[in-house]
Write an enzyme that holds these catalytic residues in place. Sequence first.
Site, PDB file in Angstrom:
ATOM      1  N   ARG A 193    -129.789  31.077  41.736  1.00 19.28           N
ATOM      2  CA  ARG A 193    -129.251  31.726  40.524  1.00 19.28           C
ATOM      3  C   ARG A 193    -129.769  33.159  40.404  1.00 19.28           C
ATOM      4  O   ARG A 193    -129.053  34.046  39.948  1.00 19.28           O
ATOM      5  CB  ARG A 193    -129.629  30.947  39.262  1.00 19.28           C
TER       6      ARG A 193
ATOM      7  N   LYS B 258    -126.328  28.859  35.347  1.00 19.12           N
ATOM      8  CA  LYS B 258    -125.740  27.525  35.296  1.00 19.12           C
ATOM      9  C   LYS B 258    -126.845  26.468  35.260  1.00 19.12           C
ATOM     10  O   LYS B 258    -127.752  26.465  36.089  1.00 19.12           O
ATOM     11  CB  LYS B 258    -124.853  27.313  36.519  1.00 19.12           C
TER      12      LYS B 258
END
Length: 188
Positions: free
Chosen positions: A112, A151
Amino acid sequence: VFQLLESLYSVFDDIATKRGVYKIETIGDCYVAATGLPEPQENHAVIMCKFATDCMHKFAILTANLADTLGEDTASLTMRIGIHSGKVTAGVLRGKKSRFQLFGDTVNVAARMESNGVPNRIHVSQQTADALVAKGKEVWLTARPDKIIAKGKGELQTYFVDTNKKSKSIISGSTTVGTILSSPENDV
Protein backbone atom coordinates in the site's frame (compact mmCIF):
# COMPACT_ATOMS: atom_id res chain seq x y z
CA VAL A 1 11.44 -4.59 -20.98
CA PHE A 2 13.19 -7.84 -20.03
CA GLN A 3 16.66 -6.32 -20.55
CA LEU A 4 15.73 -3.31 -18.43
CA LEU A 5 14.32 -5.37 -15.55
CA GLU A 6 17.18 -7.86 -15.68
CA SER A 7 19.70 -4.99 -15.50
CA LEU A 8 17.84 -3.27 -12.66
CA TYR A 9 17.33 -6.42 -10.61
CA SER A 10 20.98 -7.37 -10.96
CA VAL A 11 22.02 -3.96 -9.59
CA PHE A 12 19.40 -4.15 -6.81
CA ASP A 13 20.67 -7.64 -5.88
CA ASP A 14 24.21 -6.25 -5.50
CA ILE A 15 22.93 -3.41 -3.30
CA ALA A 16 20.90 -5.88 -1.22
CA THR A 17 24.01 -7.99 -0.59
CA LYS A 18 26.00 -4.89 0.38
CA ARG A 19 23.29 -3.61 2.75
CA GLY A 20 22.33 -6.94 4.35
CA VAL A 21 18.90 -6.99 2.74
CA TYR A 22 17.23 -10.21 1.62
CA LYS A 23 15.54 -10.32 -1.79
CA ILE A 24 12.28 -12.21 -1.42
CA GLU A 25 11.07 -12.20 -5.02
CA THR A 26 10.35 -10.20 -8.12
CA ILE A 27 6.84 -10.09 -9.52
CA GLY A 28 6.77 -8.37 -12.88
CA ASP A 29 8.26 -4.95 -12.24
CA CYS A 30 8.02 -5.27 -8.44
CA TYR A 31 11.10 -6.10 -6.34
CA VAL A 32 10.21 -7.40 -2.86
CA ALA A 33 12.90 -7.39 -0.20
CA ALA A 34 13.17 -7.48 3.59
CA THR A 35 15.71 -7.02 6.32
CA GLY A 36 15.65 -8.59 9.75
CA LEU A 37 15.22 -12.08 8.29
CA PRO A 38 15.88 -14.65 9.56
CA GLU A 39 17.69 -12.83 12.39
CA PRO A 40 16.14 -9.61 13.76
CA GLN A 41 18.17 -6.44 13.07
CA GLU A 42 17.98 -3.53 15.47
CA ASN A 43 18.46 -0.99 12.64
CA HIS A 44 16.03 -2.65 10.22
CA ALA A 45 14.29 0.60 9.17
CA VAL A 46 17.58 2.49 8.71
CA ILE A 47 19.05 -0.37 6.66
CA MET A 48 15.97 -0.60 4.44
CA CYS A 49 15.81 3.17 3.83
CA LYS A 50 19.50 3.26 2.87
CA PHE A 51 18.90 0.28 0.56
CA ALA A 52 15.94 2.11 -1.02
CA THR A 53 18.02 5.28 -1.48
CA ASP A 54 20.82 3.31 -3.14
CA CYS A 55 18.31 1.59 -5.45
CA MET A 56 16.78 4.93 -6.50
CA HIS A 57 20.21 6.39 -7.22
CA LYS A 58 21.28 3.39 -9.33
CA PHE A 59 17.88 3.32 -11.07
CA ALA A 60 18.39 6.91 -12.30
CA ILE A 61 21.91 6.15 -13.57
CA LEU A 62 20.98 2.86 -15.22
CA THR A 63 17.87 4.16 -17.00
CA ALA A 64 19.85 7.14 -18.33
CA ASN A 65 22.60 4.82 -19.58
CA LEU A 66 20.14 2.37 -21.18
CA ALA A 67 18.33 5.13 -23.08
CA ASP A 68 20.71 4.75 -26.05
CA THR A 69 20.06 1.00 -26.29
CA LEU A 70 16.39 0.76 -25.27
CA GLY A 71 15.06 4.10 -26.48
CA GLU A 72 15.00 7.63 -25.12
CA ASP A 73 11.77 7.01 -23.15
CA THR A 74 13.82 4.75 -20.86
CA ALA A 75 15.48 7.83 -19.31
CA SER A 76 12.08 9.19 -18.22
CA LEU A 77 11.04 6.07 -16.27
CA THR A 78 10.28 6.53 -12.58
CA MET A 79 10.17 4.27 -9.55
CA ARG A 80 8.02 4.21 -6.39
CA ILE A 81 9.21 2.62 -3.15
CA GLY A 82 7.02 1.66 -0.18
CA ILE A 83 8.33 0.51 3.20
CA HIS A 84 6.53 -0.77 6.29
CA SER A 85 7.95 -2.26 9.49
CA GLY A 86 6.29 -5.06 11.39
CA LYS A 87 6.00 -8.77 12.01
CA VAL A 88 5.79 -11.30 9.20
CA THR A 89 5.38 -15.03 8.92
CA ALA A 90 8.04 -16.47 6.66
CA GLY A 91 8.91 -19.89 5.33
CA VAL A 92 9.65 -22.06 2.34
CA LEU A 93 6.64 -23.23 0.36
CA ARG A 94 7.52 -26.62 -1.02
CA GLY A 95 6.42 -28.01 -4.31
CA LYS A 96 7.79 -28.23 -7.83
CA LYS A 97 9.32 -24.79 -7.43
CA SER A 98 10.07 -24.30 -3.72
CA ARG A 99 10.60 -20.72 -2.67
CA PHE A 100 10.86 -18.52 0.39
CA GLN A 101 7.68 -16.49 1.02
CA LEU A 102 6.49 -13.78 3.41
CA PHE A 103 2.94 -13.48 4.67
CA GLY A 104 1.07 -11.04 6.82
CA ASP A 105 -0.17 -7.53 7.23
CA THR A 106 3.33 -6.06 6.99
CA VAL A 107 3.65 -7.25 3.39
CA ASN A 108 0.24 -5.81 2.52
CA VAL A 109 0.96 -2.43 4.13
CA ALA A 110 4.33 -2.19 2.35
CA ALA A 111 2.48 -2.76 -0.93
CA ARG A 112 0.00 0.00 0.00
CA MET A 113 2.91 2.35 0.70
CA GLU A 114 4.26 1.65 -2.79
CA SER A 115 0.92 1.91 -4.60
CA ASN A 116 0.02 5.18 -2.84
CA GLY A 117 3.53 6.56 -3.25
CA VAL A 118 4.90 9.30 -5.43
CA PRO A 119 7.35 8.67 -8.29
CA ASN A 120 11.00 8.82 -7.24
CA ARG A 121 10.17 9.09 -3.51
CA ILE A 122 10.52 6.64 -0.63
CA HIS A 123 7.13 6.39 1.07
CA VAL A 124 6.95 4.89 4.57
CA SER A 125 4.33 4.02 7.14
CA GLN A 126 3.96 5.50 10.62
CA GLN A 127 5.55 2.33 12.06
CA THR A 128 8.67 2.74 9.92
CA ALA A 129 8.80 6.46 10.73
CA ASP A 130 8.64 5.58 14.44
CA ALA A 131 11.49 3.07 14.01
CA LEU A 132 13.59 5.76 12.27
CA VAL A 133 12.87 8.32 15.00
CA ALA A 134 13.90 5.74 17.62
CA LYS A 135 17.28 5.49 15.85
CA GLY A 136 17.75 9.26 15.70
CA LYS A 137 16.87 9.59 12.00
CA GLU A 138 13.88 11.94 12.32
CA VAL A 139 15.77 14.40 10.11
CA TRP A 140 15.13 12.02 7.19
CA LEU A 141 11.34 12.29 7.54
CA THR A 142 8.86 14.68 5.97
CA ALA A 143 5.21 14.11 6.81
CA ARG A 144 3.09 13.61 3.73
CA PRO A 145 0.72 16.61 3.72
CA ASP A 146 -2.31 14.50 2.82
CA LYS A 147 -3.29 11.29 4.56
CA ILE A 148 -3.70 8.26 2.32
CA ILE A 149 -6.64 5.89 2.22
CA ALA A 150 -5.22 2.35 2.23
CA LYS A 151 -7.42 -0.60 1.36
CA GLY A 152 -8.25 -2.51 4.52
CA LYS A 153 -6.51 0.08 6.74
CA GLY A 154 -8.46 3.29 6.32
CA GLU A 155 -6.85 6.72 6.60
CA LEU A 156 -3.11 6.69 7.36
CA GLN A 157 -0.49 9.34 8.12
CA THR A 158 2.60 8.50 6.09
CA TYR A 159 6.01 10.01 5.45
CA PHE A 160 8.57 10.56 2.74
CA VAL A 161 12.19 9.66 3.47
CA ASP A 162 15.30 11.45 2.26
CA THR A 163 18.42 9.85 3.77
CA ASN A 164 20.55 12.71 2.39
CA LYS A 165 18.80 15.38 4.52
CA LYS A 166 21.08 16.87 7.17
CA SER A 167 18.86 19.49 8.87
CA LYS A 168 15.87 18.83 11.10
CA SER A 169 12.38 18.79 9.67
CA ILE A 170 9.12 19.01 11.57
CA ILE A 171 7.12 15.81 11.75
CA SER A 172 3.43 16.53 11.93
CA GLY A 173 0.54 14.18 12.50
CA SER A 174 0.42 11.24 14.85
CA THR A 175 3.60 10.46 16.79
CA THR A 176 3.06 6.87 17.49
CA VAL A 177 9.43 3.92 6.09
CA GLY A 178 8.06 -2.13 -3.87
CA THR A 179 7.31 -3.40 -2.97
CA ILE A 180 10.11 -3.17 -0.33
CA LEU A 181 9.51 -3.89 3.32
CA SER A 182 11.45 -3.99 6.55
CA SER A 183 10.68 -6.26 9.45
CA PRO A 184 12.03 -6.09 13.00
CA GLU A 185 10.49 -9.33 14.27
CA ASN A 186 9.45 -12.39 12.37
CA ASP A 187 8.04 -15.89 12.66
CA VAL A 188 10.42 -17.94 10.54
